[in-house]
Design an enzyme around this catalytic site. Structure first.
Site, mmCIF file in Angstrom:
data_model
loop_
_atom_site.group_PDB
_atom_site.id
_atom_site.type_symbol
_atom_site.label_atom_id
_atom_site.label_comp_id
_atom_site.label_asym_id
_atom_site.label_seq_id
_atom_site.Cartn_x
_atom_site.Cartn_y
_atom_site.Cartn_z
ATOM 1 N N ASP A 1 34.013 41.671 50.426
ATOM 2 C CA ASP A 1 35.246 42.143 49.803
ATOM 3 C C ASP A 1 36.330 41.128 50.181
ATOM 4 O OD1 ASP A 1 37.223 43.509 48.495
ATOM 5 O OD2 ASP A 1 36.783 45.463 49.399
HETATM 6 C C1 BGC Z 1 39.037 45.680 46.788
HETATM 7 C C2 BGC Z 1 37.852 45.329 45.911
HETATM 8 C C3 BGC Z 1 38.300 44.346 44.866
HETATM 9 C C4 BGC Z 1 38.892 43.129 45.530
HETATM 10 C C5 BGC Z 1 39.351 42.061 44.563
HETATM 11 C C6 BGC Z 1 39.787 44.474 47.295
HETATM 12 O O1 BGC Z 1 41.001 44.854 47.843
HETATM 13 O O2 BGC Z 1 38.609 46.455 47.867
HETATM 14 O O3 BGC Z 1 37.313 46.481 45.350
HETATM 15 O O4 BGC Z 1 37.220 44.034 44.022
HETATM 16 O O5 BGC Z 1 40.026 43.537 46.287
HETATM 17 O O6 BGC Z 1 40.485 42.461 43.901
#
Ligand code: BGC
Length: 706
Positions: free
Chosen positions: A250
């Protein structure tokens, strides 16, 4: 009564996991391509380059022209293309799609979402999120497919198959137990192995089975170790489920370079932390990152590009973030998904009438007042979508009722709202709240308090008051008994008003079912140490026991969601059960019968059961046949949904739904021998209208021997 019988055959959701759905030739091609790359190029594929927080794709990763591997362009999108991108469709959220209990609707949603990402030049869609909704007020419940592993697996697999039909890879996220957002970057989700495998990993394995190209590690720790460097957790995905694609972090969820790589993380995003960029080349040069692991990482990163059509369909100039992606067909789909995913929770008659309030009789309506929220139709952060427009409830009703007077007021002045309501034939009050990442709701409402006051005063002034709730998860309104009709829309997307008007006026028949239990209040869940007590901090949001991070124990084990209400002695009743939803039609569910009198399930024998569903009156519409299993006490296993099927019937017809029940549907996880096994004994299969409303049953025998 004339019966026209449709024959439906369903192979139930269970599956034997752990074999890659991709052909050996593709695995060999990816390995060969990895081997053909010089080391610096292999290392250059392992981290994102730019992206967030710059306003381009949220993530970008290198490709390699040498082996025909396209760069990766990643965008969020649990309910449409997200990250501030314009000209996209704001579909209903994932939880609303789960509420359809309809695999084909979920696949259509995936196809449209994949097509919009493709139009925008993205070849990787950062979703779906298949974590189970363990905390009813958790910040990202709206992005999930609810509290049940079988539902989340079936809907998730259908969404993934739709997305990936568009030469776009899906990313199943966030591995794993990403159950709430309070302190999510640091908290440890402590879960026992049986609950982990049976509940929380099930939909991840189904995603692998559906051919998902990428997976994403979570922010949280699992059993003490951050997800992206948790070798046991990652092994459960790669070896346990047979995942041959790549695991990405993530955003900013990487906490080490070499350790993460050796634990199974394949690529770091967004890449600006520099763990994989700065440290892996040195670790490889020093011999600490073995060639075998580097090759494996690269092959995993190349594989989805090969098997999912990414290389065959490289980004082109006309596919970019400003290109239009939404269209009329997708708007219609957004409306249909909202129609099918809206749950009618309450439909009582008003004083002096013997009929339920809904559907309204359009031919006698002269005036309607619509009050409350007008534009909360999506939730926030990476799950947010900017709608091109919102069909408000008032607009939808005005369009559907050209002869009636439709008045809108925001309702902040409760006395004025009550006067408007009293002067109209009917009042519709929209109560709404949404969510953003990193924060959970603090209670089971979340909307501004003035909206509660608005409902109370309008309901007192107008007996024909319909309340519409838009919320990112379960709600427990205080005013429920004061209103005759309640619809739950979840986060319904841009076409909410069109869908609401059709449902309220009976042009469509509600068929959504709750994908989560609605607790009666915050003390009425499995997060309490004993029934009725406030949530136990050790379960949620976790306590620091001196290890320097909060720890949240999933002490309820399997008894989460409807499993808690059914199996825990003294558990309070939920406000509304998982699987519940009303219709304007009457359906009879049952009988449930064994085909061929074969009642035995074993490792090699399955059975087939027939569920008769009969439409007994009212308009055409759909219901959901839900098949649950009750285990013998010795198995120590709570009630379990094992299959479901949505059935559409015209008036006075019936249909037979056939469920194939195999060992895979019934097996439980045993820590010794760390495998799924069958527990022998007498089981009962139950045909339910919800997880607490069983209409028919049949006994079966399960034997663990061949
Ligand atoms: C989230 C993810 C997301 C990523 C990219 C993170 O803060 O937890 O689900 O895909 O950001 O935006």
């Amino acid at each position: 009564m004339i019966h026209s019988r449709a024959l439906l055959i369903l192979i139930s959701a269970g599956a034997v996991f752990c074999a890659s759905p991709w052909p050996p030739s593709a695995l060999a091609a990816a390995a060969a391509a990895a081997a053909a790359l010089p080391a610096p190029e292999r290392l250059s594929l392992l981290y994102g380059i730019g992206g967030w927080p710059w306003r381009s794709y949220v993530g970008v990763a290198n490709g390699s022209t040498r082996v025909g591997a396209v760069p990766l362009f990643l965008e969020d999108g649990p309910q449409g293309v997200a990250d501030g991108v314009l000209n996209v469709t704001a579909f209903p959220c994932a939880l609303a799609v789960a509420a359809t209990f309809d695999r084909s609707a979920a696949r259509a949603f995936g196809v449209a979402m994949g097509a919009e990402q493709h139009a925008k030049g993205a070849n990787v869609l950062l979703g779906p999120d298949v974590n189970l909704a363990r905390v009813p007020w958790g910040g990202r419940v709206f992005e999930s497919f609810g509290e049940d592993p079988v539902l989340a697996a079936a809907i998730g697999a259908a969404v993934i198959s739709g997305i990936q039909s568009q030469n776009v890879s899906a990313v199943v996220k966030h591995l794993a137990e990403n159950a709430f957002d309070a302190n999510v970057q640091n908290v440890s989700m402590n879960v026992n192995r049986r609950a982990h495998k049976q509940l929380y990993m099930h939909a991840f394995c189904a995603a692998v089975d559906a051919g998902v190209g990428f997976a994403m590690g979570a922010y949280n720790r699992v059993n003490g170790t951050h997800s992206c460097e948790n070798s046991a957790l990652i092994a459960d995905l790669k070896q346990g489920c047979g995942f041959a694609g790549a695991l990405m972090s993530d955003w900013f969820a990487t906490h080490s370079g070499l350790k993460s790589a050796l634990s199974g993380l394949d690529i770091e995003f967004p890449g600006t932390q520099g763990y994989f960029n700065a440290t892996l080349a040195a670790a490889w040069a020093a011999g600490e990152l073995p060639d075998s692991r580097l090759d494996d990482m690269v092959a995993r990163l190349l594989l989805p590009r090969i098997v999912l059509g990414l290389n065959a369909d490289p980004p082109s100039a006309d596919r970019n973030l400003t290109a239009p992606a939404t269209n009329a067909e997708h708007a219609t789909l957004a409306r249909d998904l909202a129609l099918n995913g809206t749950v009618l929770l309450r439909n009582e008659h008003t004083v002096g009438s013997i009929c339920p309030l809904l559907p309204l009789n359009a031919s006698v309506l002269r005036s309607i007042v619509v009050l409350g929220d007008n534009d909360t139709v999506t939730s926030g952060s990476s799950g947010a979508v900017i709608p091109p427009y919102v069909v408000t409830a008032a607009q939808g009703l005005a369009e559907a009722l050209p002869g009636a007077r439709v008045v809108y007021a925001d309702g902040r002045d409760a006395a004025a709202a009550a006067a408007l309501a009293a002067a109209a034939d009917v009042a519709v009050v929209v109560v709404a709240t949404s969510n953003v990442e990193s924060t959970d709701r603090t209670n089971l409402t979340g909307w501004p308090l003035w909206q509660d006051a608005l409902v109370a005063s309008v309901a007192a002034a107008q007996p024909a008051t319909i309340v519409v709730v838009r919320a990112p998860g379960a709600v427990a309104p205080t005013w429920l008994s004061a209103v005759p009709a309640l619809l739950f829309e979840c986060m319904p997307g841009q076409e909410t008003g069109a869908s609401l008007a059709a449902l309220i006026l009976g042009k469509a028949n509600p068929s959504g079912r709750l994908p989560v239990s609605f607790p009666a209040n915050v003390n009425g869940t499995w997060l309490s140490a004993s029934p009725g007590l406030p949530p136990d901090a050790r379960r949620y949001p976790g306590t620091d026991r001196g290890r320097g991070f909060p720890e949240a124990d999933f002490a309820e084990e399997l008894a989460m969601g409807y499993r808690y209400y059914d199996s825990v002695s003294g558990a309070p009743a939920p406000l509304y059960s998982f699987g519940f939803g009303l219709s304007y039609a009457n359906f009879t569910l049952g009988p449930l019968a064994l085909e061929g009198n074969n009642a035995e399930v074993s490792p090699i024998k399955s059975i087939r059961v027939r569920a008769r569903i009969t439409h007994e009156g009212g308009p055409a519409g759909a219901t959901v046949a839900q098949l649950y299993a009750r285990y013998p006490a010795v198995c120590n296993e709570p009630l379990r949904l094992i299959a479901f099927e949505k059935v559409f019937l015209t008036p006075n017809t019936d249909a037979d739904v056939y469920f194939e029940v195999s060992a895979a549907d019934l097996q439980v996880f045993d820590v010794v021998p760390d495998a799924f096994v069958l527990c022998s004994g007498s089981f009962t299969l139950l045909l339910g209208a919800s997880a607490s409303d069983f209409r028919a049953s049949v006994g079966i025998v399960v034997t663990s021997t061949i």
